[in-house]
Enzyme design. Structure first.
Site: not given
Lengths: 594, 594
Positions: B298, B439-441, B446
């Site tokens: 992240r 992306y990546e959450g 978040q």
């Protein structure tokens, strides 16, 4: 994926509450614009936009405009759509009856334009630029020019293009170098290259009527030495038939981030020394003449912001109602739900919707002021309307196009990973929307116009009148919302007074504050316009009139805007009042990295 | 046009003031990381990024990754560049010495990664994803797996890919359906399709080591039934040589808005019933194991926001220093000047620069906390560092990627019409940047992480500690800035307390406020980090140390951020405290237009 449904309920409500719809027939020029006609026009425009135009948006983006030696070629799918637009008389709505137009309010044609723009922004620029050219020729051309060119431009059989920009003359139009020389027969020979000419060449119309800004040999420097010329792509005979081609050529088109189907042309005039043009208005008055049509053009670009925000909103909302992912926050079951149940997704959708609706109301109000400035009988009322229209124009242009980009970006976010894939179509809005803050005067230029010409016009009478109106509302009909609105209006007034009092001595401070001031103004005005709509919606609900689902949504959307969007804009006040020091003090060379 | 100059002066200063540089050698694990080595690494990395990698960015975008039946092909220009990266040992910096790494702080490799990402974001994802896979295998794999796969992944000879997402399992990873079945020899047969697999297949490395999340036949539902498998593209013999191809295939790649050179693959596992994988960690622990590497991944995506903002800033600043247009505001002459003289252009550049520098400082601090969480000897100090790293991670990811998009958009605006033309290269940043908030959450995820897990971790100890630190600074060394900082810290604390006290009863209110809360947190923290840098810069200036031009710019940039950026974020407080009512009250069906 390309579904767009004209938001007729919302457009109609915005016309009623912000666009003066109830007053249209009270103005002699608009007496035809009665309820039945207006309803029929909106309905049919909705069908055209949703049914015929919207499906061309994605193919237009994928195929794009193509340059060839013989001229620019539009995507095939554009031809039947444009034919339907022309044959339906859609470009004639607000044009003058004596030239073949229908003489309806521009406010109405703006609503129609919005739908066309939502449906296909790249295409919408063709009629939009043509309208601008019509307005300029109508205002400044000779009767002969008006009758020779305008009827076919008004029907849409011919298009118009505006040729201002050159590589060294963008925001600073006065720096342009294209040349015009007088000929014995009263015409002019034009030479020069223009860049960024939207729809400067194409195959959807038999002729393109260019308006070209150029300089006479003895012209003074700067903006006072610019003249406007009418340069047809194909010469027009006295009987209106087409003659020989003129010496005008599109030499290339740009490869752009978005609006791929709108050819952005490099136009070359007089490569063979034989480009004939005709002066529009007086020599050296080209810049001033251009200004007379600037309000409309700028509002039209602002409308692009609303239109793209609306389409991005619809696309995202329909996805959020279908896409199932994760359990609801705080739910007892772990069952997955549609993502519209997630508060953060709603926040994004409501931000898109609320800012689109606020901008739409501002723009409709702006155009209605422009309509009144032209059509009212009383000179004083016309002047007041003109003052308001002038004041609102930079806000319509810049606030709306900024929120257009923001909404398009949120639309991608609602879609998640699928939003970044071109296939879903939402990335196109993000690409297309990005031009609107740039052309027709960058948003920075709009902000300077707002803190310069518009702040000082008539001693500040117009913004003061608008602030007084907002204050009256907050103290009266809108008192339920005064807790949010009153401090916001105070902040706007404080900012306006500060910049007004800066005068020339602190002009750099004013220029440095221009952008946040415009954002503050647009956001406070948006909160006011939505709150007025909420009051009307409450009245309708109390009277049992209208669609309760839509009316309740109006009240919610306004509340969301006041609560979630307004405060950050109000907080721009200290930044606006801070002066330029922290903006100007960094040395130029320190901007470069080492 | 593709010039990128590694901002070594700024990166070094950020490492010193936010990344703990002076303390590196005091930790036994990092005792090698002395001044000379660090200086040499940064210098050489700057040369690689600016000289070798940056020129591949535009061709990479234009050519893109190409799918073929035999596998995905990278742009030709990537091959020598990747070779230089591998041969220079750039991927080994912070890897473990026992596996061939150099054991340097991740904070240092983050600075290097930033340069690589600024130079070519699409390419940077290849080493970034490989690092993630290395970290997961190192933490949870067997010794055999570690020694068989990691050394070649660490050198960059092989790459790694993370296979999580499926069409119905995006943010909700627990919904995934890929299957794994046990085989007698202890290996597993994997079947299923995965989407959005970054660098899932390519021709830059001899092997791709996939980590695949899948479900065993008897696994519980949801996230507790997910296991992690190592699935090599090509089987690896016990001696480390390559064996037969595995039953793994990239069946297509996405046509995306940006990062065209990064293949986004649909991966198919086990089409021929013969895809062999090896479990990493225990069965059904895949999700928990994935979390152990989530911080790094992240933060790396957050770094993309900084990197793209930095490059967009440099590109725009160099244009603003060259482009001549219009006279200066308030100037006595009408001579045209470079546009950096126009306050509104400076506002845009300073916004880009200040937000990039604030995010950089946040991220370096975050990684340094992660380094300490791994490398400190004292368990309590490690726990405190881990708490801080966990808290900062969602802010690093979401705040930085949001400002990355905003800065890229401003970069286009500085360029005006030329910014919309792909040729200038600034539109690419706007397209590339847009993936990072997703992306990546997603950034919404978040924000939920921040108001959920992170707000409540250890009873709120970590955010309380950070607020206390900021308050101490405003009362002490940073007292000159207390006028701006103290109320901002108050607002952050008020917001945090409100959400903390909401508890489960008002969890929907908390979820609705998550995004503005994260923005408030990121902006206040950014103001604090830049203000600390300003104090350091003032000290250096007073001592006559360092480059005064850079140091004065540091002070100005911090002042600009506090004055022009901070207030709007602080004003989010009432929106955060307002609860969810105006977000949840609109009926679902009212979101659709009629």
């Amino acid at each position: 994926m390309t579904d767009y449904r004209a938001p007729l309920e919302e457009i109609r409500f915005a016309l009623e509450t912000a666009g003066g719809l109830a007053d249209w027939t009270s103005i002699p020029a608009f007496e035809e614009a009665g309820d039945d006609l207006v309803a029929a026009i909106l309905e049919e425009a909705g069908k055209l936009a949703g049914g015929e135009i919207a499906p061309t948006n994605v193919p237009g983006d994928q195929i794009g405009a193509k340059w060839t030696e013989e001229g620019v070629i539009s995507p095939d799918v554009f031809k039947p759509m444009h034919q339907a637009y022309v044959e339906g008389g859609w470009s004639t709505l607000s044009a003058k009856p004596e030239l073949g137009g229908q003489g309806l309010p521009s406010t109405l044609s703006t609503a129609v334009d919005e739908m066309v723009t939502s449906a296909n922004m790249a295409y919408s620029l063709l009629p939009m630029l043509t309208s601008g050219a019509i307005e300029a020729i109508d205002a400044h051309g000779t009767d002969e020019q008006r009758h020779l060119y305008l009827p076919k431009m008004i029907t849409g059989e011919w298009s118009g293009a505006m040729n201002l920009t050159e590589p060294s003359a963008g925001s600073d139009v006065g720096a342009l170098r294209a040349k015009a020389s007088r000929q014995p027969d009263g015409s002019y020979l034009i030479t020069g290259q223009k860049i960024f000419i939207t729809w400067g060449d194409h195959d959807l119309a038999d002729n393109v009527i260019h308006l070209v800004l150029a300089r006479l040999p003895d012209a003074p420097a700067g903006t006072k030495g610019i003249s406007m010329f009418l340069v047809p792509k194909v010469h027009v005979n006295a009987d209106g038939s087409l003659g020989e081609p003129n010496d005008v050529k599109c030499v290339s088109i740009e490869h752009k981030l978005g609006i791929h189907a709108s050819p952005t042309c490099v136009m070359s005039f007089g490569d063979n020394g034989n480009c004939v043009g005709y002066i529009v208005g007086e020599e050296n008055r080209g810049m001033a003449n251009m200004f007379t049509m600037m309000n409309h053009a700028r509002i039209s670009v602002g409308l692009e912001g609303v239109a793209i925000a609306e389409r991005a909103y619809q696309h995202a909302a329909s996805y959020a109602l279908e896409r199932v992912q994760s359990a609801a926050i705080g739910a007892k079951t772990r069952e997955s739900v549609t993502i519209i149940n997630h508060p953060d997704v709603r926040r994004m959708l409501l931000t898109m919707r609320a800012t689109a609706e606020a901008s739409r109301a501002i723009i409709y109000r702006n155009v209605w002021a422009l309509d009144r400035a032209h059509a009212l009988e009383d000179a004083e009322a016309r002047a007041a309307a003109k003052g308001e229209a002038d004041l609102l124009t930079p806000i319509s242009k810049a606030y709306s196009t900024d929120i257009g980009v923001e909404a398009a970006s949120l639309g991608i976010q609602v879609y998640g990973g699928m939003g970044f894939v071109e296939e879903t179509g939402v990335a196109q809005y993000y690409r297309d929307a990005r031009i609107a803050p740039i052309y027709e005067g960058t948003n920075g230029i709009q902000a300077l116009d707002l803190v310069g010409r518009k702040l000082n016009a008539d001693g500040g009478a117009h913004w003061r009148a608008l602030i007084a109106e907002m204050r009256d509302f907050a103290a009266g009909e809108g008192s339920a919302y005064a807790g949010d609105l009153a401090p916001a209006v105070d902040a706007l007034e404080d900012a306006a007074n500060t910049l007004f009092e800066n005068g020339f001595d602190k002009i750099v401070d004013t220029a440095a504050a221009a952008t946040p001031y415009l954002r503050l103004f647009g956001t406070v005005l948006g909160a006011y316009m939505l709150s007025r709509q909420a009051v009307e919606a409450e009245k309708c609900l109390a009277a049992g009139e209208g669609n309760p689902s839509f009316l309740k949504a109006k009240v919610s959307t306004a509340a969301f805007y006041r609560e979630q969007i307004l405060p950050s804009a109000v907080a721009l006040l200290p930044s606006i009042k801070a002066g330029a020091r922290h903006i100007t003090d960094m040395a130029e060379e320190a901007f470069l990295r080492h």
